[in-house]
Design a protein around this motif. Structure first.
Motif, PDB file in Angstrom:
ATOM      1  N   LEU A   1       1.343  12.806   5.563  1.00 24.76           N
ATOM      2  CA  LEU A   1       1.629  11.642   6.478  1.00 24.76           C
ATOM      3  C   LEU A   1       0.331  10.838   6.610  1.00 24.76           C
ATOM      4  O   LEU A   1      -0.922  11.287   6.585  1.00 24.76           O
ATOM      5  CB  LEU A   1       1.683  12.344   8.006  1.00 24.76           C
ATOM      6  CG  LEU A   1       1.877  11.586   9.146  1.00 24.76           C
ATOM      7  CD1 LEU A   1       3.174  10.698   9.093  1.00 24.76           C
ATOM      8  CD2 LEU A   1       1.517  12.618  10.473  1.00 24.76           C
ATOM      9  N   LYS A   2       0.722   9.435   6.449  1.00 21.97           N
ATOM     10  CA  LYS A   2      -0.434   8.316   6.304  1.00 21.97           C
ATOM     11  C   LYS A   2       0.008   7.247   6.835  1.00 21.97           C
ATOM     12  O   LYS A   2       1.074   6.649   6.347  1.00 21.97           O
ATOM     13  CB  LYS A   2      -0.865   8.303   4.778  1.00 21.97           C
ATOM     14  CG  LYS A   2      -1.972   7.262   4.637  1.00 21.97           C
ATOM     15  CD  LYS A   2      -3.306   7.553   5.155  1.00 21.97           C
ATOM     16  CE  LYS A   2      -4.281   6.281   4.630  1.00 21.97           C
ATOM     17  NZ  LYS A   2      -5.554   6.551   5.211  1.00 21.97           N
TER      18      LYS A   2
ATOM     19  N   VAL B   1       0.931  -1.223   0.086  1.00 25.97           N
ATOM     20  CA  VAL B   1      -0.049   0.044   0.073  1.00 25.97           C
ATOM     21  C   VAL B   1       0.737   1.360   0.070  1.00 25.97           C
ATOM     22  O   VAL B   1       0.755   2.253  -0.926  1.00 25.97           O
ATOM     23  CB  VAL B   1      -0.993   0.005   1.218  1.00 25.97           C
ATOM     24  CG1 VAL B   1      -1.550   1.575   1.346  1.00 25.97           C
ATOM     25  CG2 VAL B   1      -2.078  -0.920   1.146  1.00 25.97           C
ATOM     26  N   THR B   2       2.102   1.183   0.687  1.00 29.24           N
ATOM     27  CA  THR B   2       2.802   2.342   0.914  1.00 29.24           C
ATOM     28  C   THR B   2       3.753   2.850  -0.345  1.00 29.24           C
ATOM     29  O   THR B   2       3.669   3.943  -0.859  1.00 29.24           O
ATOM     30  CB  THR B   2       3.703   2.384   1.981  1.00 29.24           C
ATOM     31  OG1 THR B   2       4.532   1.336   2.092  1.00 29.24           O
ATOM     32  CG2 THR B   2       3.076   2.348   3.566  1.00 29.24           C
TER      33      THR B   2
ATOM     34  N   ILE C   1      -3.994  10.680  -1.769  1.00 31.27           N
ATOM     35  CA  ILE C   1      -3.888   9.638  -0.855  1.00 31.27           C
ATOM     36  C   ILE C   1      -5.068   9.987   0.174  1.00 31.27           C
ATOM     37  O   ILE C   1      -5.261  10.960   0.475  1.00 31.27           O
ATOM     38  CB  ILE C   1      -2.766   9.914  -0.040  1.00 31.27           C
ATOM     39  CG1 ILE C   1      -1.513   9.482  -1.017  1.00 31.27           C
ATOM     40  CG2 ILE C   1      -2.478   9.150   1.102  1.00 31.27           C
ATOM     41  CD1 ILE C   1      -0.173   9.648  -0.646  1.00 31.27           C
ATOM     42  N   LYS C   2      -6.082   8.881   0.278  1.00 31.91           N
ATOM     43  CA  LYS C   2      -6.946   9.104   1.265  1.00 31.91           C
ATOM     44  C   LYS C   2      -6.810   9.174   2.531  1.00 31.91           C
ATOM     45  O   LYS C   2      -6.035   8.489   3.227  1.00 31.91           O
ATOM     46  CB  LYS C   2      -8.023   7.758   0.850  1.00 31.91           C
ATOM     47  CG  LYS C   2      -8.451   7.736  -0.646  1.00 31.91           C
ATOM     48  CD  LYS C   2     -10.031   7.618  -0.864  1.00 31.91           C
ATOM     49  CE  LYS C   2     -10.254   7.405  -2.397  1.00 31.91           C
ATOM     50  NZ  LYS C   2     -10.092   8.298  -3.067  1.00 31.91           N
ATOM     51  N   ASN C   3      -7.650  10.060   3.185  1.00 30.40           N
ATOM     52  CA  ASN C   3      -7.655  10.256   4.588  1.00 30.40           C
ATOM     53  C   ASN C   3      -6.412  10.401   5.238  1.00 30.40           C
ATOM     54  O   ASN C   3      -5.865   9.876   6.489  1.00 30.40           O
ATOM     55  CB  ASN C   3      -8.323   9.392   5.419  1.00 30.40           C
ATOM     56  CG  ASN C   3      -9.884   9.036   4.684  1.00 30.40           C
ATOM     57  OD1 ASN C   3     -10.362  10.093   4.556  1.00 30.40           O
ATOM     58  ND2 ASN C   3     -10.118   7.929   4.521  1.00 30.40           N
ATOM     59  N   PRO C   4      -5.324  11.513   4.935  1.00 28.47           N
ATOM     60  CA  PRO C   4      -3.992  11.578   5.311  1.00 28.47           C
ATOM     61  C   PRO C   4      -4.610  12.273   6.843  1.00 28.47           C
ATOM     62  O   PRO C   4      -5.195  13.002   7.356  1.00 28.47           O
ATOM     63  CB  PRO C   4      -3.561  12.546   4.691  1.00 28.47           C
ATOM     64  CG  PRO C   4      -4.643  13.339   3.829  1.00 28.47           C
ATOM     65  CD  PRO C   4      -5.705  12.254   3.732  1.00 28.47           C
TER      66      PRO C   4
ATOM     67  N   LEU D   1       0.896   7.784  -6.499  1.00 26.94           N
ATOM     68  CA  LEU D   1      -0.255   8.811  -6.660  1.00 26.94           C
ATOM     69  C   LEU D   1       0.092  10.075  -6.231  1.00 26.94           C
ATOM     70  O   LEU D   1       1.093  10.459  -5.636  1.00 26.94           O
ATOM     71  CB  LEU D   1      -1.177   8.311  -5.394  1.00 26.94           C
ATOM     72  CG  LEU D   1      -1.903   7.085  -5.426  1.00 26.94           C
ATOM     73  CD1 LEU D   1      -2.612   6.661  -4.238  1.00 26.94           C
ATOM     74  CD2 LEU D   1      -2.774   6.984  -6.622  1.00 26.94           C
ATOM     75  N   PRO D   2      -0.818  11.097  -6.845  1.00 25.62           N
ATOM     76  CA  PRO D   2      -0.537  12.412  -6.573  1.00 25.62           C
ATOM     77  C   PRO D   2      -0.812  12.676  -4.984  1.00 25.62           C
ATOM     78  O   PRO D   2      -1.612  11.864  -4.520  1.00 25.62           O
ATOM     79  CB  PRO D   2      -1.583  13.033  -7.559  1.00 25.62           C
ATOM     80  CG  PRO D   2      -2.008  12.251  -8.467  1.00 25.62           C
ATOM     81  CD  PRO D   2      -1.556  10.700  -7.869  1.00 25.62           C
ATOM     82  N   PRO D   3      -0.316  13.608  -4.427  1.00 21.10           N
ATOM     83  CA  PRO D   3      -0.371  13.794  -2.961  1.00 21.10           C
ATOM     84  C   PRO D   3      -1.919  13.798  -2.513  1.00 21.10           C
ATOM     85  O   PRO D   3      -2.347  13.188  -1.461  1.00 21.10           O
ATOM     86  CB  PRO D   3       0.202  15.196  -2.622  1.00 21.10           C
ATOM     87  CG  PRO D   3       1.210  15.583  -3.845  1.00 21.10           C
ATOM     88  CD  PRO D   3       0.612  14.894  -4.878  1.00 21.10           C
TER      89      PRO D   3
END
Length: 145
Positions: free
Chosen positions: A50-51, A12-13, A24-27, A19-21
């Motif tokens: 940060l995720k 996942v990471t 990224i879902k729910n950072p 992906l574009p910044p």
């Protein structure tokens, strides 16, 4: 045996770096940070996401892929003062074989927001030795299946 290739979190990471910044879902935290390059003694600006215990570095808000990422498991985030009382974010590694990172947001309040986000994100990941110790210290009746 678990390898890096088939570990879901690593997959996942690694996918997130493509992906574009803003995709990224729910950072847990996002925004501009400056990273200290100690060799050149300069601060380099990045757009950061940060995720899930990973800090992704992008050149800009719209750039892809990520320039890099930092797995934060075991790191300690704290406020640190460099030079003439300048407040920065220190990311101290779990052992000396890893690098300490210094980051700085636009102001002290932003630094505090990032430190809070970093601590929360890091604390989601309980080190394996701690999880085993916690399990082993439970009363016997709680550990029976």
């Amino acid at each position: 045996m678990l390898t890096l290739q088939n570990h879901v979190w690593v997959d996942v990471t690694l996918r997130n770096t493509t992906l574009p910044p803003l995709a990224i879902k729910n950072p847990e935290c996002l925004g501009l940070l400056h990273q200290l390059n100690r060799r050149k003694d300069v601060w380099i600006q990045h757009y950061c996401i940060l995720k899930d215990g990973c800090l992704y570095f992008y050149a800009t808000l719209r750039s892809i892929p990520a320039q890099g990422g930092l797995y934060l498991q075991g790191y300690i985030a704290s406020e640190h003062f460099l030079g003439s009382k300048r407040s920065v974010i220190e990311l101290k590694p779990p052992s000396e074989e890893f690098k300490t990172f210094y980051l700085c947001a636009e102001n002290e309040n932003e630094n505090k927001r990032w430190i809070t986000g970093l601590k929360a994100s890091i604390n989601k990941w309980l080190p394996l030795h701690q999880a085993i110790q916690d399990f082993m210290s439970r009363p016997l009746e709680e550990t029976r299946m």
